[in-house]
Scaffold this active site. Structure first.
Site, PDB file in Angstrom:
ATOM      1  CG  ASP A   1     -29.204   0.765  -2.134  1.00  0.00           C
ATOM      2  OD1 ASP A   1     -28.095   1.256  -2.383  1.00  0.00           O
ATOM      3  OD2 ASP A   1     -29.545   0.390  -1.002  1.00  0.00           O
TER       4      ASP A   1
ATOM      5  CD  GLU B   1     -24.847  -0.417  -4.224  1.00  0.00           C
ATOM      6  OE1 GLU B   1     -23.928   0.197  -3.651  1.00  0.00           O
ATOM      7  OE2 GLU B   1     -25.963  -0.602  -3.711  1.00  0.00           O
TER       8      GLU B   1
END
Length: 524
Positions: free
Chosen positions: A211, A269
């Site tokens: 993330d 990401e």
């Protein structure tokens, strides 16, 4: 898993993203869980995916639905426990499905023991040095240390009381107040992450989706930013909150740990627009894969789609990397809605999955896309995304794409749960979109996905790392994979002639031998 070897299985894999709260509920509390995922592994095997990616299931107070982690080496009781996770991994592997999971290294929960200790300690203490605490500006330090806003809205700084009860320092949280940013200049932070990586890899996890992989590192001077570049849920390449050079050393450290385990992968990401800077994240000693969102951001327009494909291929070519493709995820409006909604949005979504699967590289499918789910239009009083409150109700947030999946039956909750009180309500009009309804319908979205996945896995034409563009009518595009597959897309309002070749499949029935509007076809 196509043509890739076991060591590089991820290079042409189809990853299926599971948002656990919304996939399937096994214990009747209205919230999806790991038991529900395990119960539906047969469905995923039938669908034909190579790997699943689990959005966060680690222990969390759920201020941001799991992206605020209080214990990264435990399963939150909402989703089950380590025994259930172990059983899920084992059964998935038995069905030849890899299991990857979310890793959230930029921040922790404010209930993490480290942050609790930091609040109980004094400025300059070792406990506070694990996070980014600063004295405020202005009279008595009453102003934040800089002008940074939170991605979720409001300021990125929150002031805390000193142990004696007087107003004290400020801490940084690029996301919600409950998500304090870690200080990656402190070696303890990486040491703890390495422990977390090994904990899950030892249990058989096949990799991690990282993330905010362009976050973590912060500039030492914490300079003010140009607020004209700021927008909710977005960042610019020049945004000092992200994409600082020191982040690459963090990824090299992660890669070293992961490389201790054979055949594992890391997926970042990366919200970075510049292709040179994007490619730095997927150099051979950093991430295996980086999410490129250009295709998901493109309108249903042949020029925009071609530009997105060309850009995405260029972004990885300079480091001989693997391109990635996605049309939706837990943060993005679902493609059916994004492409216009209703029948036309569905037709365009059918066309785009064929285009996406025809491209070389790794594909990520968000749970429910294979059912043709639209974004749900939810009433204000059920919204739970922190963006809704932090934006002062200016931004509705991401709940519309996170509604639980409809599995079977004719009334909500459609087999998702034994409880009608699901964590977000399921629209009654989704009765025609259940997996049960679509499984035996050869014309359904689910049948299209299954057939396309199977052809992609078995046909030799889906090989080669590059594509060659064909000439095509205005408003259309066509390309050829080096292995021989031809993909044509008609983004106009009228049927067009197909390129030469034998039809393999199309997203909509041909019209007098021509490709209809809002449709795509594969030829060999």
């Amino acid at each position: 898993m196509g043509q890739a070897s076991e060591a590089t299985w991820w290079k042409d894999a189809i990853f299926y993203q599971i948002y656990p709260r919304s996939f399937s509920d096994s214990n009747g509390d209205g919230v999806g869980d790991l038991g529900g995922v395990r119960d539906r592994l047969g469905y995923l095997e039938l669908l034909g995916v190579d790997a699943i990616w689990l959005s966060p299931v680690m222990r969390s107070p759920m201020a941001d639905h799991g992206y605020d982690v209080s214990d990264p080496r435990a399963i939150d009781p909402l989703f089950g426990d380590l025994d259930v996770m172990d059983a899920l991994i084992a059964e998935a592997h038995g069905r030849d499905i890899k299991v990857t999971m979310d890793l959230v290294p930029n921040h922790t929960s404010d209930q993490h023991p480290w942050f609790v200790a930091a609040l109980e300690s004094t400025p300059g203490s070792p406990e506070r040095s694990r996070y980014i605490f600063r004295d405020g500006k202005g009279e008595n330090g009453s102003e934040p240390p800089n002008n940074w806003p939170s991605i979720f809205g409001g300021p990125a700084w929150t002031r805390v009381d000193s142990p004696d009860g007087t107003p004290g320092q400020w801490y940084l949280h690029i996301f919600a107040t409950e998500q304090p940013d870690l200080n990656w200049d402190n070696p303890e932070v990486f040491e703890d992450l390495a422990k977390t990586l090994r904990f899950w890899l030892d249990r058989g996890i096949d990799g991690f989706r990282i993330d905010v992989a362009h976050g973590m590192a912060k500039p030492a001077e914490l300079r003010d930013m140009n607020l004209d570049l700021n927008a909710l849920m977005k960042n610019d390449d020049d945004d000092p909150r992200f994409n600082n050079d020191a982040v690459h050393e963090i990824h090299r450290g992660i890669r070293k740990v992961v490389d201790e385990y054979p055949n594992k992968t890391t997926i970042g990401e990366i919200w970075v627009q510049d292709n040179v800077r994007f490619s730095e994240y997927i150099r051979p000693d950093e991430l295996h894969l980086g999410f490129n969102f250009r295709l998901a951001e493109a309108d249903f327009d042949a020029t925009a789609i071609r530009d997105a494909v060309t850009n995405s291929l260029d972004a990885v070519a300079r480091v001989d990397g693997t391109p990635t493709w996605t049309l939706s995820n837990h943060d993005i409006e679902r493609e059916v809605t994004r492409y216009g909604g209703g029948a036309r949005g569905t037709q365009r979504a059918r066309a785009m999955i064929l285009l996406e699967l025809a491209l070389p590289g790794t594909v990520f499918v968000y749970n429910g896309a294979e059912l043709g789910l639209p974004n749900a239009d939810l009433p204000d009083d059920v919204l739970q995304d922190p963006v809704w409150e932090r934006s002062g109700h200016a931004e509705r947030g991401r709940d519309g794409c996170r509604v639980p999946l409809p599995w079977e039956g004719t009334e909500p909750p459609f087999g998702f749960s034994s409880s009608p009180a699901t964590w977000l309500p399921i629209p009654a009009e989704w009765r025609s979109l259940t997996a049960e309804e679509q499984l035996e319908d050869v014309h359904s979205m689910l049948s299209l996905y299954r057939a396309a996945f199977e052809l992609r896995a078995l046909r030799p034409e889906f090989t080669g790392s590059g594509i060659d563009w064909y000439g095509s009518p205005p408003g259309c595009l066509a390309f050829r994979r080096r292995g021989g597959l031809i993909c044509a897309l008609n983004a106009t309002d009228v049927p067009i002639p197909l390129p030469p070749g034998e039809l393999l499949m199309s997203s909509a029935p041909l019209v007098d031998g021509m490709l209809p509007a809002d449709a795509a076809a594969w030829l060999v």
